[in-house]
Design an enzyme around this catalytic site. Structure first.
Site, PDB file in Angstrom:
ATOM      1  N   CYS A   1       0.844  -1.180   0.000  1.00 57.08           N
ATOM      2  CA  CYS A   1       0.000   0.000   0.000  1.00 57.08           C
ATOM      3  C   CYS A   1       0.883   1.235   0.000  1.00 57.08           C
ATOM      4  O   CYS A   1       2.116   1.133  -0.025  1.00 57.08           O
ATOM      5  CB  CYS A   1      -0.901   0.016   1.233  1.00 57.08           C
ATOM      6  SG  CYS A   1       0.037   0.100   2.761  1.00 57.08           S
TER       7      CYS A   1
ATOM      8  N   ASP B   1      -5.507 -27.688 -12.422  1.00 57.39           N
ATOM      9  CA  ASP B   1      -4.227 -28.278 -12.105  1.00 57.39           C
ATOM     10  C   ASP B   1      -4.185 -28.369 -10.599  1.00 57.39           C
ATOM     11  O   ASP B   1      -4.434 -27.394  -9.913  1.00 57.39           O
ATOM     12  CB  ASP B   1      -3.096 -27.378 -12.590  1.00 57.39           C
ATOM     13  CG  ASP B   1      -1.777 -27.910 -12.128  1.00 57.39           C
ATOM     14  OD1 ASP B   1      -1.264 -28.784 -12.792  1.00 57.39           O
ATOM     15  OD2 ASP B   1      -1.301 -27.455 -11.080  1.00 57.39           O
TER      16      ASP B   1
ATOM     17  N   ASP C   1      -1.145 -22.919 -12.088  1.00 53.71           N
ATOM     18  CA  ASP C   1      -0.302 -21.987 -11.357  1.00 53.71           C
ATOM     19  C   ASP C   1       1.188 -22.209 -11.534  1.00 53.71           C
ATOM     20  O   ASP C   1       1.978 -21.362 -11.173  1.00 53.71           O
ATOM     21  CB  ASP C   1      -0.642 -22.004  -9.870  1.00 53.71           C
ATOM     22  CG  ASP C   1      -0.238 -23.299  -9.213  1.00 53.71           C
ATOM     23  OD1 ASP C   1      -0.033 -24.288  -9.940  1.00 53.71           O
ATOM     24  OD2 ASP C   1      -0.149 -23.336  -7.991  1.00 53.71           O
TER      25      ASP C   1
END
Lengths: 60, 785
Positions: B75, B480, B674
């Site tokens: 942030c 996956d 991923d």
């Protein structure tokens, strides 16, 4: 009515100035980061560091 | 505070007067263990001239400039902290952290401070910085975005001005206006509209020309035709003091379209930024062993035959063979397999995988373009090239529409030519202008831009345009396993004691033994049973036996934890006890008197996975699981979640074959993955999604990225896509109907110019407003947070 002969060129000049200012801003990275500057203003840049805690055994 | 290190960091921050960080941060920072540990000496390598010339630009008077990619920035507070901390280093001239792209521009004086010291300063406050050099594609995208922004500005300013003149002209048309003033207003409109057409609208002409050359008319052909013909006709009318002018329509049309494309481009660039950064940050340094000792060198200077030392926790920089040492290597990045592989002398190791247990010496066999990682990247490129093209609805409509309009215009021109040649030109033009596909061209981009914004707010970043359209047609969803259906880390789920030790005591022993290990199994114990105040016991003489377990002295007794046979071997030779059940991974703890306790470890299934699979199947979508993991866990997981097809031990090639076979059978496949090994198959699937925790290669080859680790986003995306599809259909129907109604009227010469322009604007406005409904969240009824 002939005043438009002055006002219209004036208007075009102003638009040209605005366009120039916009292009200048784009070329000078003014639109590269639109997020951080909004936050940056919230931070004080020069918050003084708290005075160092006195070392043990040292009297002021 | 999780550790003394954090406490120290907090102290540094406070003492430096940077305490404002804690007031402004929006989210707690990343835990140190989430960031891979920096190898000692790995930062100094950036001072090496061979590397630094890549990253550092040297200006006059010793000024050095570089771009750093920052990890762990959450942030504005983080950005501020990094900026302030770097700014206070001696020799630093300026620092600017870009929050959106997580990059820092820094300039410093080369004599006073070195790059590695600056990187260390960032590491000191808990972030990681990598020198970064944008690749060509990214530089190109940045240049394009900038050009698009300039065009947008010119189009916007021009439109405002021309609209003003147009109001005067409209008023004149109703109330009467002297010819000389009308001509003046037309002339100035002409002047202002010229840069809009020739500068802002140039991309439309360019791509329309390409479409015509390839004989595949897309949406840009009617757009270019409308802009071009309306501009030329208006220019003609201005010169000849007759006819009608449409400059305001030309400008407005250009502006709206440029705006739509700009927003789309911006979204794409944002996605690119977040995924590309780390891909460029592959390991830069390696420890080379020479006769005189160790030296840290840039990876690029490694040659086949070099001997390199890889410390535990570090990434192996190049392909090679193990020369000394025993360890296990985590290859999940390449193969998707969840458990590390034992490696002994003579075994081959692949670059990009990470060393888990103990230091090893590797002889480099292949580097750079020959390495295993590069092979996967090549596979990925091939997959992308062979991906079935998703033809968007708008393009299909456009193809017929363009052909139709052109044929009709030609017909009208010929007819009028034979009836009254002097009116033919104007009527043909009015046909082209009245059927100007303004609304048609806006229908899809406006809806897609709106839906993409809405989805991004919910946490799904769409990076390629066809995703929303393809998602509605999906027939198969392929998961996956690693990291998509499970949380991707081992968790201690059960503890069964065998002798008269308490569960607490067993856990404490296990935790103490595993404390120093970096093995994934050890991490599972680190968080287990932490609530108890018993603390940890004194452990000495720890020894790790790769792929077997750990041995250490606790309280004067030899203890072992690991594989059952390894543990029982410590006591008198006896029977190896059977694990209490088949499920999960069982680890045994024992001392020299025999086994003490069983621990069950499991890769936990994501809580929402079951519901997501059920919903998908309820919608008639076939769900499949393809995993590189060879264990029986795959079948069990599929069974538990209700997935019909489960294939274990699938190589990247197998996955590619499977998806291709499905596609040849007419299926539209959505793939969720991923790992690096998923990248080729991700790029082949019609729609591919990557998880936020994915490897960067998987992210770049995916069409969309789930920013939160929440599978239900998939369902959100589908419902959003369905809504977007409905809105696009409505838009297209409206646009086509409107143009079809106007066509005969214009062809017969009945269309008044104001009516045409007004109708066109209103029709575009309607389409835009209809599309804006998509940025609202259907469940909250308003804007989502």
């Amino acid at each position: 009515m002939s005043i438009v002969l002055v006002l219209i060129p004036l208007g075009i000049l102003l638009v040209a100035a605005a366009a120039w200012a916009f292009l200048w801003a784009v070329n000078h990275d003014q639109f590269d980061d639109l997020e951080s500057p909004a936050y940056r203003i919230l931070f004080d840049d020069d918050e003084p560091p708290p005075s160092d805690p006195p070392a043990p055994g040292e009297d002021s | 505070m999780c550790c003394p290190g954090c406490a120290a960091a907090a102290q540094v921050i406070e003492q430096a007067g940077l305490g404002a960080y804690y007031r402004f941060r929006e989210a707690p920072g990343q835990n140190p263990e989430d960031l891979s540990p920096a190898e000692p000496g790995s930062l100094e390598v950036f001072d090496h001239p061979a590397l630094s010339e890549d990253f550092v630009q040297i200006g006059g008077d010793g000024e050095h400039r570089a771009t750093l990619a920052l990890e762990g920035i959450n942030c504005a507070a983080c950005a501020w902290l990094v900026e302030q901390h770097l700014g206070r280093q001696p020799g630093v001239r300026s620092v600017a952290v870009n929050l959106a792209s997580h990059r820092a521009q820094i300039s410093w004086s080369g004599e006073r401070v070195r790059l590695s010291e600056l990187l260390r300063a960032v590491a000191q406050i808990g972030y990681r910085a990598h020198p970064y050099r944008p690749d060509q594609q990214e530089q190109l995208l940045a240049v394009q975005t900038r050009a698009a922004l300039r065009r947008l500005g010119v189009a916007g300013l021009g439109t405002m001005q021309v609209m003003m003149f147009a109001v005067a002209l409209y008023a004149g048309a109703f109330e009467g206006i002297e010819q000389k003033y009308r001509d003046l207003l037309r002339w100035v409109s002409f002047i202002v509209a010229t840069p809009v057409v020739f500068y802002a609208a140039r991309p439309f002409f360019g791509s329309a020309w390409r479409d015509i050359v390839r004989l595949q008319p897309g949406m840009d052909v009617p757009v270019a035709l409308a802009i071009g013909s309306a501009y030329l006709a208006s220019g003609w009318a201005t010169l000849r003091h007759g006819g009608e002018v449409y400059f305001e329509s030309v400008c407005m049309f250009t502006f709206f379209l440029t705006l739509g494309r700009f927003l789309e481009m911006r979204a794409r660039q944002h996605a690119d930024h977040s995924t590309r950064t780390l891909l460029r940050c592959a390991p830069h340094s390696a420890v080379r062993l020479t006769r005189s000792g160790e030296e840290v060198v840039p990876v690029r200077t490694l040659r086949p035959g070099d001997r390199i030392l890889v410390r535990p926790g570090a990434t192996i920089p190049a392909d090679g063979r193990l020369l000394e040492g025993r360890s296990s290597v985590d290859e999940s990045m390449l193969t998707g397999e969840s458990s590390p592989h034992a490696k002994a002398v003579g075994d081959s190791v692949m670059g990009g995988t990470s060393n888990v247990e103990s230091p090893i010496v590797v002889r480099v066999s292949r580097t750079g373009a020959d390495s295993a990682l590069s092979t996967i990247v090549r596979l990925l490129d091939r997959g992308q090239a062979e991906k079935p093209a998703a033809v968007s609805l708008a393009d299909r409509v456009a193809r017929y529409f363009v052909a139709g309009v052109l044929v009709l215009a030609a017909g009208v021109a010929m007819l009028w030519w034979s009836v009254s040649p002097d009116r033919a030109f104007w009527i043909t033009l009015s046909v082209l202008v009245a059927t100007c596909p303004c609304a048609l061209a806006l229908a899809t981009p406006a809806a897609l831009a709106s839906a993409t914004t809405g989805l991004a707010r919910r946490g799904l970043l769409v990076t390629r345009g066809h995703v929303l359209e393809s998602l509605t047609r999906v027939t198969h969803v392929v998961f996956d396993k690693t990291g998509t259906l499970t949380e991707g880390k081992l968790v201690l789920t059960k503890c069964t004691t065998l002798r008269d030790v308490g569960t607490e005591r067993a856990l404490t022993l296990a935790r103490s033994l595993e404390r120093r290990s970096e093995h994934p199994i050890a991490r599972a114990f680190r968080t287990a049973g932490r609530s108890d105040a018993a603390g940890e016991c004194e452990v000495t003489a720890v020894r790790a036996d790769p792929n077997q377990g750990l041995e250490a002295m606790v309280g004067g007794r030899r203890h072992r934890i690991g594989r059952p046979d390894y543990v029982t071997a410590l006591a008198q030779p006896g029977e190896t006890p059977k694990p209490p059940s088949e499920e999960g991974l069982w680890i045994l703890l024992g001392d020299d008197r025999g086994p003490l306790a069983w621990f069950q470890l499991e890769d936990r299934v994501r809580p929402e996975a079951r519901a997501v699979v059920e919903t998908l199947r309820g919608e008639g979508i076939a769900v499949a699981l393809l995993s590189g993991d060879p264990s029986a866990f795959v079948a069990r997981l599929a069974d538990r979640l209700g997935i019909e097809v489960a294939i274990a031990a699938a190589t990247p090639e197998d996955k590619l074959q499977h998806v291709r076979a499905l596609q040849q059978g007419g299926a539209v496949v959505a793939m969720l993955g991923d790992g690096v090994n998923d990248a080729p198959v991700l790029s082949t699937a019609t729609v591919s999604l990557a998880m936020a925790s994915s490897t960067d290669l998987a992210m770049t080859s995916a069409d969309a990225v789930l920013l939160r680790d929440d599978l239900s986003l998939l369902l959100d995306a589908r419902s959003w896509a369905a809504r977007a599809h409905r809105v696009i259909r409505q838009n297209l129907t409206w646009a086509v109907l409107y143009n079809l109604t106007m066509l005969p009227l214009a062809a017969l010469g009945y269309v008044a110019p104001y009516a045409a322009a007004l109708g066109m604007s209103l029709s575009s406005l309607l389409v835009t407003l209809n599309s804006l409904r998509l940025s609202r969240d259907p469940r909250t009824g308003g804007r989502s947070p």
